[in-house]
Write a protein that holds these residues in place. Structure first.
Motif, PDB file in Angstrom:
ATOM      1  N   ARG A   1       0.852  -1.157  -0.036  1.00 55.22           N
ATOM      2  CA  ARG A   1      -0.047   0.096  -0.009  1.00 55.22           C
ATOM      3  C   ARG A   1       0.994   1.373  -0.241  1.00 55.22           C
ATOM      4  O   ARG A   1       0.579   2.067  -0.623  1.00 55.22           O
ATOM      5  CB  ARG A   1      -0.948   0.091   1.241  1.00 55.22           C
ATOM      6  N   THR A   2       1.924   1.272   0.985  1.00 54.24           N
ATOM      7  CA  THR A   2       2.710   2.483   1.069  1.00 54.24           C
ATOM      8  C   THR A   2       4.002   2.482   0.118  1.00 54.24           C
ATOM      9  O   THR A   2       4.798   3.492   0.216  1.00 54.24           O
ATOM     10  CB  THR A   2       2.952   2.535   2.525  1.00 54.24           C
ATOM     11  N   GLY A   3       4.508   1.375  -0.105  1.00 55.21           N
ATOM     12  CA  GLY A   3       5.655   1.105  -0.813  1.00 55.21           C
ATOM     13  C   GLY A   3       6.967   1.367  -0.042  1.00 55.21           C
ATOM     14  O   GLY A   3       8.003   1.085  -0.473  1.00 55.21           O
ATOM     15  N   ARG A   4       6.667   1.275   1.201  1.00 50.52           N
ATOM     16  CA  ARG A   4       7.686   1.377   2.050  1.00 50.52           C
ATOM     17  C   ARG A   4       8.139  -0.207   2.631  1.00 50.52           C
ATOM     18  O   ARG A   4       7.669  -1.015   2.484  1.00 50.52           O
ATOM     19  CB  ARG A   4       7.339   2.017   3.427  1.00 50.52           C
ATOM     20  N   VAL A   5       9.689  -0.262   3.090  1.00 48.71           N
ATOM     21  CA  VAL A   5      10.304  -1.031   3.132  1.00 48.71           C
ATOM     22  C   VAL A   5       9.960  -1.605   4.712  1.00 48.71           C
ATOM     23  O   VAL A   5      10.089  -0.649   5.682  1.00 48.71           O
ATOM     24  CB  VAL A   5      11.693  -1.442   3.192  1.00 48.71           C
ATOM     25  N   THR A   6       9.192  -2.823   5.164  1.00 44.68           N
ATOM     26  CA  THR A   6       9.007  -3.062   6.430  1.00 44.68           C
ATOM     27  C   THR A   6      10.084  -4.042   7.272  1.00 44.68           C
ATOM     28  O   THR A   6      10.282  -3.804   8.388  1.00 44.68           O
ATOM     29  CB  THR A   6       7.502  -3.915   6.597  1.00 44.68           C
ATOM     30  N   THR A   7      10.700  -4.686   6.394  1.00 43.90           N
ATOM     31  CA  THR A   7      11.437  -5.748   6.731  1.00 43.90           C
ATOM     32  C   THR A   7      12.589  -6.209   5.867  1.00 43.90           C
ATOM     33  O   THR A   7      12.268  -5.907   4.467  1.00 43.90           O
ATOM     34  CB  THR A   7      10.525  -7.009   6.961  1.00 43.90           C
TER      35      THR A   7
ATOM     36  N   PHE B   1      11.537  -5.303  -6.135  1.00 46.25           N
ATOM     37  CA  PHE B   1      11.780  -4.346  -5.206  1.00 46.25           C
ATOM     38  C   PHE B   1      13.191  -4.136  -4.743  1.00 46.25           C
ATOM     39  O   PHE B   1      13.697  -3.214  -4.134  1.00 46.25           O
ATOM     40  CB  PHE B   1      10.936  -4.550  -3.921  1.00 46.25           C
ATOM     41  N   GLY B   2      14.022  -5.304  -5.204  1.00 43.47           N
ATOM     42  CA  GLY B   2      15.214  -5.061  -4.776  1.00 43.47           C
ATOM     43  C   GLY B   2      16.003  -6.621  -4.821  1.00 43.47           C
ATOM     44  O   GLY B   2      15.273  -7.787  -3.972  1.00 43.47           O
ATOM     45  N   ARG B   3      17.036  -6.825  -5.245  1.00 46.50           N
ATOM     46  CA  ARG B   3      17.535  -8.057  -5.119  1.00 46.50           C
ATOM     47  C   ARG B   3      18.528  -7.922  -3.871  1.00 46.50           C
ATOM     48  O   ARG B   3      18.656  -6.916  -3.014  1.00 46.50           O
ATOM     49  CB  ARG B   3      18.876  -7.975  -6.376  1.00 46.50           C
ATOM     50  N   PRO B   4      18.926  -9.333  -3.429  1.00 46.70           N
ATOM     51  CA  PRO B   4      19.724  -9.502  -2.069  1.00 46.70           C
ATOM     52  C   PRO B   4      20.737  -8.618  -2.443  1.00 46.70           C
ATOM     53  O   PRO B   4      21.583  -8.633  -3.368  1.00 46.70           O
ATOM     54  CB  PRO B   4      19.906 -10.983  -2.038  1.00 46.70           C
ATOM     55  N   MET B   5      21.224  -7.756  -1.142  1.00 44.58           N
ATOM     56  CA  MET B   5      22.271  -7.033  -1.216  1.00 44.58           C
ATOM     57  C   MET B   5      23.186  -6.846  -0.109  1.00 44.58           C
ATOM     58  O   MET B   5      22.667  -7.479   1.245  1.00 44.58           O
ATOM     59  CB  MET B   5      21.964  -5.513  -1.828  1.00 44.58           C
ATOM     60  N   SER B   6      24.028  -6.228   0.001  1.00 43.98           N
ATOM     61  CA  SER B   6      25.203  -6.138   1.407  1.00 43.98           C
ATOM     62  C   SER B   6      24.398  -5.431   2.348  1.00 43.98           C
ATOM     63  O   SER B   6      23.515  -4.512   2.010  1.00 43.98           O
ATOM     64  CB  SER B   6      26.508  -5.423   0.992  1.00 43.98           C
ATOM     65  N   GLY B   7      24.688  -5.531   3.495  1.00 47.42           N
ATOM     66  CA  GLY B   7      23.997  -5.044   4.556  1.00 47.42           C
ATOM     67  C   GLY B   7      24.367  -3.322   4.645  1.00 47.42           C
ATOM     68  O   GLY B   7      23.320  -2.463   4.959  1.00 47.42           O
ATOM     69  N   GLU B   8      25.351  -3.151   4.054  1.00 43.50           N
ATOM     70  CA  GLU B   8      25.847  -1.592   3.702  1.00 43.50           C
ATOM     71  C   GLU B   8      24.995  -0.788   2.607  1.00 43.50           C
ATOM     72  O   GLU B   8      24.613   0.341   2.933  1.00 43.50           O
ATOM     73  CB  GLU B   8      27.430  -1.419   3.546  1.00 43.50           C
TER      74      GLU B   8
ATOM     75  N   ALA C   1      17.670   6.048   1.875  1.00 47.29           N
ATOM     76  CA  ALA C   1      17.203   6.830   0.963  1.00 47.29           C
ATOM     77  C   ALA C   1      15.897   6.722   0.630  1.00 47.29           C
ATOM     78  O   ALA C   1      14.973   7.769   0.237  1.00 47.29           O
ATOM     79  CB  ALA C   1      17.822   6.460  -0.618  1.00 47.29           C
ATOM     80  N   ALA C   2      15.227   5.387   1.019  1.00 50.03           N
ATOM     81  CA  ALA C   2      13.761   5.093   0.333  1.00 50.03           C
ATOM     82  C   ALA C   2      12.921   5.234   1.575  1.00 50.03           C
ATOM     83  O   ALA C   2      11.539   5.726   1.521  1.00 50.03           O
ATOM     84  CB  ALA C   2      13.830   3.600   0.130  1.00 50.03           C
ATOM     85  N   ASN C   3      13.332   5.122   2.763  1.00 47.98           N
ATOM     86  CA  ASN C   3      12.337   5.160   4.018  1.00 47.98           C
ATOM     87  C   ASN C   3      12.185   6.482   4.500  1.00 47.98           C
ATOM     88  O   ASN C   3      11.647   6.234   5.856  1.00 47.98           O
ATOM     89  CB  ASN C   3      12.550   4.118   4.882  1.00 47.98           C
ATOM     90  N   THR C   4      12.668   7.607   4.180  1.00 44.61           N
ATOM     91  CA  THR C   4      12.544   8.665   4.943  1.00 44.61           C
ATOM     92  C   THR C   4      11.330   9.375   4.865  1.00 44.61           C
ATOM     93  O   THR C   4      10.654   9.322   3.589  1.00 44.61           O
ATOM     94  CB  THR C   4      13.799   9.641   4.649  1.00 44.61           C
ATOM     95  N   GLY C   5      10.968  10.145   5.587  1.00 48.64           N
ATOM     96  CA  GLY C   5       9.514  10.821   5.660  1.00 48.64           C
ATOM     97  C   GLY C   5       8.276   9.975   5.870  1.00 48.64           C
ATOM     98  O   GLY C   5       8.520   8.774   6.326  1.00 48.64           O
TER      99      GLY C   5
END
Ligand code: C2E
Ligand code: CA
Ligand code: CA
Ligand code: CA
Length: 275
Positions: free
Chosen positions: A50-56, A256-263, A271-275
């Motif tokens: 619904r919101t497009g935000r990353v929850t987990t 939404f995103g491939r697996p990536m490093s923790g950094e 970048a994505a979850n601000t606001g």
């Protein structure tokens, strides 16, 4: 094999012996891998549809061996389970995942895959408590993913261990739903917070109307039981729209995103979850 006489049998026996040797070699390398720090973790986002935000973000273990190169988890996890190495590897994953997640925005959780073998180990809850304490990650930000394979045994110990984890404040997800021996009774008996519909369903959504009906049914079941329903393996915009319209709450997949490093994940989240 019957037509060729004894020759085929000998050939077959040789192949079996080779396979057994290859497995022993893999096991030895796996034992070394922990001490030689050949494992890393990658993270993949789960997004609120619904919101497009990353929850987990789900932690996925990676093994880079100096000669073998990258060995996929589908190859080494089963060997780690058979040899009991999964206990030490799983503890390492849990600790690393919590340390990493503690550096992310506070509204993002981390999900860690647990093998049934780890569940059978009585020290699991203590491992979780220690990982949370060492990383200062609040229990509410940790999710543990288990598969139906664990529930097949259906023993009281499993339920008790889950309740114990839940009482710590950790939540538990049912992973790969629909691939094993799915029983509606599992949803009633065990304290799951999320149901993750396996990616094989998402893959066949466009072409099979049966799949459509199954995803819709699981989504409405989840809603009725007050659980978050996740569709795995979302690769296209169309799949995303479809699973959202069928009532899924969250999505996970290459779209939404491939697996990536923790950094990289930290930068992505900031970048994505601000606001
Ligand atoms: P899983 O828990 O179902 O994890 C999702 C798998 O699907 C991951 O594969 C991920 O890279 C892949 N995936 C994600 N999005 C997409 C997509 O859009 N399309 C496609 N085709 N694939 C996608 P991966 O990392 O190779 O892991 C495979 C399995 O290995 C995991 O399946 C999990 O069962 C196991 N595994 C991985 N890390 C761990 C771990 O730390 N502990 C344990 N016990 N098992 C792990
Ligand atoms: Ca998983
Ligand atoms: Ca899964
Ligand atoms: Ca899977």
């Amino acid at each position: 094999a019957k037509t060729g006489g004894g020759g085929d049998h000998r050939f077959f026996a040789l192949e079996m012996e080779e396979a057994a040797q290859a497995r022993r070699a893999l096991e030895l390398d796996l034992r070394e891998a922990l001490t030689k720090e050949q494992f890393t973790l990658h993270f993949q986002p789960l997004v609120d549809l619904r919101t497009g935000r990353v929850t987990t973000c789900e932690a996925l273990v990676r093994w880079h061996h100096p000669i073998r190169g990258n060995v996929p988890p589908s190859v080494f996890i089963p060997v780690a389970e058979e040899t009991g190495l999964i206990i030490a590897l799983g503890e390492w994953v849990l600790n690393r995942a919590c340390v990493e997640a503690a550096r992310w925005p506070k509204n993002v959780k981390v999900a860690v895959n647990l093998s049934p073998v780890q569940f059978r180990e009585r020290g699991l809850a203590l491992q979780v408590v220690a990982a949370l304490a060492k990383s200062s990650l609040p229990a509410q930000r940790l999710e543990l993913e288990v598969t139906e394979r664990l529930l097949l045994e259906d023993n009281e110990g499993t339920l008790a261990a889950m309740e114990q984890l839940k009482n710590l404040g950790v939540s538990i997800s049912l992973d790969d739903f629909g691939t094993g021996y799915s029983s509606l009774n599992y949803l009633r008996k065990y304290p799951f917070h999320k149901i993750k519909i396996d990616q094989s369903f998402t893959r066949h959504l466009g072409t099979e109307s049966d799949t459509h009906a199954i995803v819709a049914a699981v989504a409405s079941l989840g809603a009725g039981l007050d659980k978050i329903v996740v569709a795995e393996g979302i690769e296209t915009e169309e799949q995303m729209k479809l699973v959202a319209s069928l009532g899924c709450n969250e999505g996970q997949g290459y779209l939404f995103g491939r697996p990536m490093s923790g950094e990289d994940m930290r930068a992505h989240l900031e970048a994505a979850n601000t606001g």
